[in-house]
Design an enzyme around this catalytic site. Structure first.
Site, PDB file in Angstrom:
ATOM      1  N   SER A 182       0.826  -1.195   0.000  1.00 47.78           N
ATOM      2  CA  SER A 182       0.000   0.000   0.000  1.00 47.78           C
ATOM      3  C   SER A 182       0.875   1.265   0.000  1.00 47.78           C
ATOM      4  O   SER A 182       1.631   1.499  -0.942  1.00 47.78           O
ATOM      5  CB  SER A 182      -0.953  -0.047   1.195  1.00 47.78           C
ATOM      6  OG  SER A 182      -1.917   0.972   1.128  1.00 47.78           O
ATOM      7  N   ASP A 352      -9.833  -5.037  -4.792  1.00 49.44           N
ATOM      8  CA  ASP A 352      -9.202  -4.006  -3.962  1.00 49.44           C
ATOM      9  C   ASP A 352      -9.862  -2.655  -4.206  1.00 49.44           C
ATOM     10  O   ASP A 352      -9.836  -2.141  -5.331  1.00 49.44           O
ATOM     11  CB  ASP A 352      -7.708  -3.941  -4.283  1.00 49.44           C
ATOM     12  CG  ASP A 352      -6.906  -3.188  -3.235  1.00 49.44           C
ATOM     13  OD1 ASP A 352      -7.469  -2.308  -2.568  1.00 49.44           O
ATOM     14  OD2 ASP A 352      -5.704  -3.493  -3.099  1.00 49.44           O
ATOM     15  N   HIS A 385      -7.592  -5.420  -0.465  1.00 48.14           N
ATOM     16  CA  HIS A 385      -6.392  -4.765   0.057  1.00 48.14           C
ATOM     17  C   HIS A 385      -5.760  -5.501   1.240  1.00 48.14           C
ATOM     18  O   HIS A 385      -4.536  -5.612   1.321  1.00 48.14           O
ATOM     19  CB  HIS A 385      -6.741  -3.335   0.469  1.00 48.14           C
ATOM     20  CG  HIS A 385      -5.607  -2.371   0.397  1.00 48.14           C
ATOM     21  ND1 HIS A 385      -5.061  -1.946  -0.795  1.00 48.14           N
ATOM     22  CD2 HIS A 385      -4.905  -1.732   1.371  1.00 48.14           C
ATOM     23  CE1 HIS A 385      -4.078  -1.092  -0.554  1.00 48.14           C
ATOM     24  NE2 HIS A 385      -3.966  -0.943   0.744  1.00 48.14           N
TER      25      HIS A 385
END
Length: 409
Positions: A182, A352, A385
């Site tokens: 991320s 995601d 995610h």
């Protein structure tokens, strides 16, 4: 005008909720037990609390950035067997936004990336960015000082990442591999786009790559950006963005009350529908995370979501931008400037909501001239995610291919 009106309305609603310094998090029944789950956690450091109990050797390290922040790092020098080797390539693990180094230790030892790397012959280093629980030191400032929180991910690129890179390189005496998740990918991509750090890098694995975020579908993140909620916090004098604190909780409640935003499952409304998380790993996650960041950092990310660009922090004032950058608009990070021969492993998911597939495609388009044998792309259609760091299947789906990629470099 519409954006300013949204800000004023949000601020009015927020102030009507009467800000308190601390409150239980989402104590209403519909929030699926989040109040108890987000109670502050305690511990004696990541080595003592997360690594040594699993029978791994662990060392605590600190590194001081050029601008004075004292960062905590953990090293797992050998695998669980304890066997040493003269050929253990170093690898640096960098967590994402509102997380810390425990990201890489949430799963059982035979499934967590940090432990798997150690057992596969790597010298593992875990980073913790400024402002997180174990990296709150500074040579002259306290986290109670607003100046302590005067930074965005621009400073993580300029100071935190170079400091940890150099420290690992000096300690290991050789170039290192890198894994980012991320925000940890954004930090790396921004640095690489300026040809920084690449001279000490062997290869990089980027999980849920974040560069462009203009097509982000997370209702929680999108609404927060579109309604200038981070700007509202700054206007109220809150320099630290503490997800466990009362002010942020009240703002999140405003978002969750909006039509079309379902916060019954808070993690899903933020990350997308994760495919493979069990309840025990979510409980483990919530006992340690989320972590603080700077409100200014959240504003910067909100700017990226609204504008769809990868630029430095916008002071929203031509004169202030000129003061900081020598130009009236913030400089951009040019993804096409990433060296074409840099070995990259990119893994992204179809579910995601933060690292959206369409945004990842923009990044991949920027890398279209990358050497074909230096770019590995992995697409997991069912992953969201959190799956990349918390999925029960992540070892087989992502980590085994990632480790194989490192061993080829």
């Amino acid at each position: 005008m519409a954006n300013r009106l949204a800000f004023v309305i949000t601020l009015t609603l927020f102030c009507g909720l009467a800000v308190s310094s601390r409150t239980k998090v989402f104590s209403v029944e519909s929030q699926d037990g989040m109040a108890a789950a987000l109670a502050p956690s305690t511990g004696d450091g990541i080595c003592a609390s997360m690594i040594e109990p699993q029978d791994y050797i662990c060392e605590e390290h600190t590194v001081t950035t050029e601008d004075g922040y004292i960062l905590s790092m953990q090293r797992i020098p050998v695998g669980r067997s304890g066997r040493t080797s003269g050929n253990r390539p170093p690898v640096l693990l960098q967590h994402g936004l509102l997380m810390d180094g425990i990201t890489w230790l949430l799963l059982p030892p035979d499934q967590s990336l940090a432990f798997l790397l150690a057992d596969n012959g790597f010298d593992v280093w875990i980073a913790n960015t400024r402002g997180t629980k174990y990296s709150r030191g500074h040579v002259s400032l306290s986290p109670d000082d607003s100046a302590y929180w005067d930074w965005t991910w621009d400073e993580l690129v300029a100071y935190d990442l170079p400091a940890t890179f150099q420290y690992v390189h000096d300690q290991a005496g050789r170039n290192l591999h890198y894994v980012g998740h991320s925000l940890g990918t954004l930090m790396a991509l921004a640095a690489f786009s300026k040809s920084q750090l690449v001279s000490t890098l062997r290869s990089a694995a980027l999980l849920c790559p974040i560069a462009y975020v203009g097509q982000m579908t997370s209702p929680l993140a999108r609404n927060a950006a579109d309604n200038f909620l981070a700007e509202a916090l700054r206007w109220l004098g809150l320099s630290e963005f503490d997800p466990r604190g009362g002010a942020v909780v009240k703002l999140l409640k405003i978002i969750c009350d909006k039509p079309g935003v379902d916060c019954t499952h808070l993690l899903t409304s933020f990350t997308g529908q994760n495919c493979c998380l069990n309840s025990s790993i979510v409980d483990m996650f919530l006992s340690h995370e989320p972590q603080s960041t700077a409100t200014k950092n959240m504003i910067h990310i909100s700017q990226m979501i609204r504008e769809g660009t990868i630029a430095m922090y916008d002071y929203d004032d031509d004169d202030k931008n000129r003061e900081h950058y020598g130009q009236k608009t913030p400089p951009v990070y040019n993804m096409t400037s990433i060296p074409n021969d840099l070995p990259l492993f990119l893994s992204y998911g179809g579910a995601d909501a933060l690292s959206d597939v369409n945004d990842v495609k923009l990044l991949l388009d920027s890398l279209k001239d990358h050497d074909g044998d230096k770019l590995v792309k992995q697409y997991r259609v069912d992953y969201a995610h959190a799956d990349f760091v918390m999925s029960a299947n992540a070892k087989e789906d992502v980590y085994d291919p990632l480790i194989a990629f490192f061993k080829l470099q």
